[in-house]
Design a protein around this motif. Structure first.
Motif, short mmCIF file in Angstrom:
data_model
loop_
_atom_site.label_atom_id
_atom_site.label_comp_id
_atom_site.label_asym_id
_atom_site.label_seq_id
_atom_site.Cartn_x
_atom_site.Cartn_y
_atom_site.Cartn_z
N ASP A 177 0.87 -1.18 0.00
CA ASP A 177 0.00 0.00 0.00
C ASP A 177 0.90 1.23 0.00
O ASP A 177 1.38 1.67 1.05
CB ASP A 177 -0.91 -0.01 1.23
N THR A 179 0.33 4.24 -0.38
CA THR A 179 -0.19 5.45 0.27
C THR A 179 0.33 5.57 1.70
O THR A 179 0.29 6.66 2.29
CB THR A 179 -1.72 5.45 0.29
N LYS A 180 0.81 4.48 2.27
CA LYS A 180 1.30 4.50 3.64
C LYS A 180 2.82 4.64 3.72
O LYS A 180 3.39 4.64 4.80
CB LYS A 180 0.86 3.23 4.36
#
Length: 204
Positions: A177, A179-180
């Motif tokens: 992920d 986005t993290k």
């Protein structure tokens, strides 16, 4: 691509790449790299070798193939083989080397660890210098060995991968992920230096 069934006396596994399509437009390096990673997945579950020796046949290779080789993909493949799959690359042998071999070697060296550089060897068409490093009994007949014809080994890896098709498709669902990831992360630069560039590659 084929994984030879017999281990060498040193306990190494021989991996053959041969019969490259002469048409560069049909050469997609990412697809080849994907097959390499699938091969490593299979070997991680069932192989017991102490290292890998790659024999790469460049009989049909042209500058067009070289230009379609993705340097980042090559870097990632070598990095994953060495660190994620814990495979020890004991040798890389380019056989039937064309006139562009210097460019090929420079490309490979620019994308691999310094330790591997001394293990890269080139062998001219018609030469037998490969067998100073790998005995004939581990090499298919079409490349001058005595292990048997290519067709005896060519579809074994493909069939194993096909049998695991659903498992491989499932693995594609598991991704990071992004986005993290911290915005100031410089992981790629830490690993590769000038990531994604040809700044250190010098090809005449």
């Amino acid at each position: 691509m084929m994984v030879m069934p017999r281990l060498t006396k040193e306990g190494y596994r021989i991996i053959i790449n041969t019969q490259l399509d002469p048409d560069p437009s049909s050469y997609v390096f990412a697809t080849h790299a994907k097959m390499v990673l699938m091969e490593l997945e299979i070997m991680m579950g069932e192989d017991y070798s102490l290292g890998d020796v790659y024999v790469i046949d460049l009989a049909n290779a042209t500058m067009g193939h070289l230009l379609r080789t993705d340097i980042n993909c090559l870097r990632n493949s070598e990095l994953l083989s060495r660190t994620a799959y814990c495979r020890r690359i004991k040798g890389v042998h380019f056989v039937n080397s064309p006139k562009t071999i210097d460019a090929v070697v420079k490309l490979v060296k620019s994308a691999t660890s310094e330790k591997l550089h001394t293990r890269i060897h080139t062998h001219l068409p018609g030469s037998t210098t490969l067998f100073e490093h790998v005995a004939r009994e581990y090499i298919p007949e079409e490349l001058g060995g005595t292990a048997g014809p290519l067709e005896k080994f060519s579809y074994q890896l493909f069939n194993k991968a096909y049998d695991m098709r659903h498992w491989f498709l499932e693995q594609d669902n598991y991704i990071s992920d992004e986005t993290k990831r911290p915005p100031d992360s410089k992981l790629a630069q830490d690993i590769y230096g000038a990531a994604g560039s040809f700044k250190k590659l010098s090809v005449d």
